[in-house]
Design a protein around this motif. Sequence first.
Motif, mmCIF file in Angstrom:
data_model
loop_
_atom_site.group_PDB
_atom_site.id
_atom_site.type_symbol
_atom_site.label_atom_id
_atom_site.label_comp_id
_atom_site.label_asym_id
_atom_site.label_seq_id
_atom_site.Cartn_x
_atom_site.Cartn_y
_atom_site.Cartn_z
ATOM 1 N N MET A 1 -11.178 -8.958 -8.185
ATOM 2 C CA MET A 1 -10.296 -8.244 -7.261
ATOM 3 C C MET A 1 -8.925 -8.915 -7.278
ATOM 4 S SD MET A 1 -10.703 -7.574 -3.150
ATOM 5 C CE MET A 1 -11.942 -6.309 -3.370
ATOM 6 N N ALA A 2 -7.881 -8.084 -7.418
ATOM 7 C CA ALA A 2 -6.517 -8.611 -7.456
ATOM 8 C C ALA A 2 -6.082 -9.067 -6.068
ATOM 9 C CB ALA A 2 -5.562 -7.546 -7.980
ATOM 10 N N ASP A 3 -5.178 -10.070 -6.050
ATOM 11 C CA ASP A 3 -4.658 -10.592 -4.794
ATOM 12 C C ASP A 3 -3.143 -10.728 -4.917
ATOM 13 O OD1 ASP A 3 -3.958 -13.166 -2.946
ATOM 14 O OD2 ASP A 3 -5.655 -12.036 -2.133
ATOM 15 N N LEU A 4 -2.424 -10.520 -3.822
ATOM 16 C CA LEU A 4 -0.964 -10.581 -3.842
ATOM 17 C C LEU A 4 -0.467 -11.924 -4.357
ATOM 18 C CD1 LEU A 4 1.759 -9.251 -3.161
ATOM 19 C CD2 LEU A 4 1.509 -10.156 -0.828
ATOM 20 N N ALA A 26 6.911 -9.220 -2.150
ATOM 21 C CA ALA A 26 5.607 -8.850 -1.593
ATOM 22 C C ALA A 26 5.548 -7.367 -1.271
ATOM 23 C CB ALA A 26 5.326 -9.682 -0.345
ATOM 24 N N ALA A 27 6.640 -6.828 -0.713
ATOM 25 C CA ALA A 27 6.662 -5.407 -0.360
ATOM 26 C C ALA A 27 6.551 -4.526 -1.595
ATOM 27 C CB ALA A 27 7.942 -5.097 0.415
ATOM 28 N N PRO A 31 1.639 -2.628 -2.891
ATOM 29 C CA PRO A 31 1.050 -1.320 -3.235
ATOM 30 C C PRO A 31 0.380 -1.318 -4.603
ATOM 31 C CG PRO A 31 3.220 -1.039 -2.274
ATOM 32 C CD PRO A 31 3.076 -2.503 -2.536
ATOM 33 N N MET A 32 0.972 -2.051 -5.553
ATOM 34 C CA MET A 32 0.365 -2.107 -6.880
ATOM 35 C C MET A 32 -0.977 -2.848 -6.836
ATOM 36 S SD MET A 32 2.503 -0.455 -8.717
ATOM 37 C CE MET A 32 2.865 0.514 -7.259
ATOM 38 N N VAL A 33 -1.012 -3.936 -6.042
ATOM 39 C CA VAL A 33 -2.268 -4.690 -5.896
ATOM 40 C C VAL A 33 -3.343 -3.811 -5.262
ATOM 41 C CG1 VAL A 33 -3.361 -6.625 -4.699
ATOM 42 C CG2 VAL A 33 -1.141 -6.940 -5.801
ATOM 43 N N ASN A 37 -6.904 -2.627 -6.941
ATOM 44 C CA ASN A 37 -8.216 -2.859 -6.317
ATOM 45 C C ASN A 37 -8.974 -1.559 -6.110
ATOM 46 O OD1 ASN A 37 -7.906 -5.638 -6.199
ATOM 47 N ND2 ASN A 37 -6.950 -5.596 -4.170
ATOM 48 N N LEU A 38 -8.243 -0.510 -5.743
ATOM 49 C CA LEU A 38 -8.888 0.786 -5.566
ATOM 50 C C LEU A 38 -9.488 1.281 -6.874
ATOM 51 C CD1 LEU A 38 -9.519 3.329 -3.898
ATOM 52 C CD2 LEU A 38 -7.245 4.185 -4.529
#
Length: 500
Positions: A1-4, A26-27, A31-33, A37-38
């Motif tokens: 799972m990706a993390d920011l 971060a902003a 959304p890409m992260v 994950n989705l």
Amino acid sequence: MADLTDYTGLVTSEHSQRPKFMSVVAALAQPMVDLMNLLGGMPDKFDLDQAVGAQLDDVGRWVGISRRVSTPLTGVYFSFDTPGVGFDQGSWKGPFDPDTGLTLLDDDTYRLVLRAKIGANHWDGTLESTAAILNSIFSPGDGPVTVHANAEPFGTGDGAASQYQLLYQGRPVYQVDSATLYRNDWQGNQQLYPTARTNIATYSEQLDLSAWGKAAITVTPNATTAPNGTTTMDKLVETATTGTHALTRNIFSTLGNTPYTVSAFVKAGERRYGRIRLGTNIGFVADAKFDLVTGKYTNSAGSPTGDIIHLGGGIYRVTVSGVTQEGATNLSGTGLYLHDLVTGGSAGGDAYAGDGTSGYYAWGLDVKEGPDLTSYISATNAPATITDYTLGPSGIAQLAVPPAAGASLSWTGDGDIYPSGTYVFIQDNQDMSMTIGVAGKVPSAVFLALLEGGYIPLKPEGVRVNFVIVTSVDGVPMFGFDVANQYVMGLDAGAWGTPL
């Protein structure tokens, strides 16, 4: 799972200390992260083993079957002799009223149906692969499991049945490697033997007959209740004379230098002390004293082995064993003796002055070749021989004598069982029809209805299903003669099949 932090951690130290800059990064990255994950979780969401609800419905669309199925309506329309739909209960069926209704399958049942449909989509059209696909749905296991039984119960006697299937935790043992059988009844828990045993003492329960020698005693027949529940236990009553008071037997054609075991069932009357003795034409071999109130047992002559076993109700089984002398040709003086004192007769031996009324009860004298006490065998006018059981390799035990009602059977040993689960088999009737059998664990009623209704299409085109037969006892194979496997078992192991 990706993390920011996987991405913000790549920012160099020159800029990572600037809060506004890091907030912008971060902003933009969050959304890409989230999207990654989705997308990464999508396979699990639609995995057949994990999907639920709407996701499982989507799997059904891909596979080609819906969770909304048409099933026969039961318990709705009026019918004679059907509980719940008789007069003032069932609804009258009109000419346009439906015979079927829609059933919404729950996730677990729908998952089974999907597995069957996936198998059908890859089916090669043969009956063999049909059974394999259905069995893969229920996953009963890959093969037999070896078990070790320790006093494992496998039946209860009813006084009539004599054939029993060995069981392990309620499941049939289809292959036996080694086994020792036991029966627990009025004699206590006794080992059973697959080899012949013989009681050479005839008239073992009729001690008043002339076959038994009586020294300064009389025998009152059928004086009280015997251990087996019949009123056949005799009473040994001393006469009013001074001497040895005994019930003995001479048994010819016995062997020298051979172990023998003598036993009897006894109960205190006015006398509580006695002796059990093994002797030959050469002399005494072994004997032991007993106390029928305290249950005390004392070896007193020879080098005997023996015991006193309390069976309840004041009844004991006393026994003594020994090896006959070299050259002995018959047993002599073998039997039961009465004593007035714990030490023996008044003079310390067997002799004492009787009073003409006192005695104790005796029944079931048993004399066998061998050093061990085994279960009692009743003998009448000839020596009685019994082989307790025969045991087939598939775990079917045939007992020589039906166990008494309430007697429990158990076994210790090693064998193989099939894993617990649902087993499906198919019989080709050779007339363009087939019969489907479901043994072992019974599937849900909904799944069986789907199978019967053809919603799981696993049969060659043009072949009809005559019957779907399901075991009537959950977890048990179906009954059949001369078969022992996970699908079909014999008497006392298989259950009757019930047509759907």
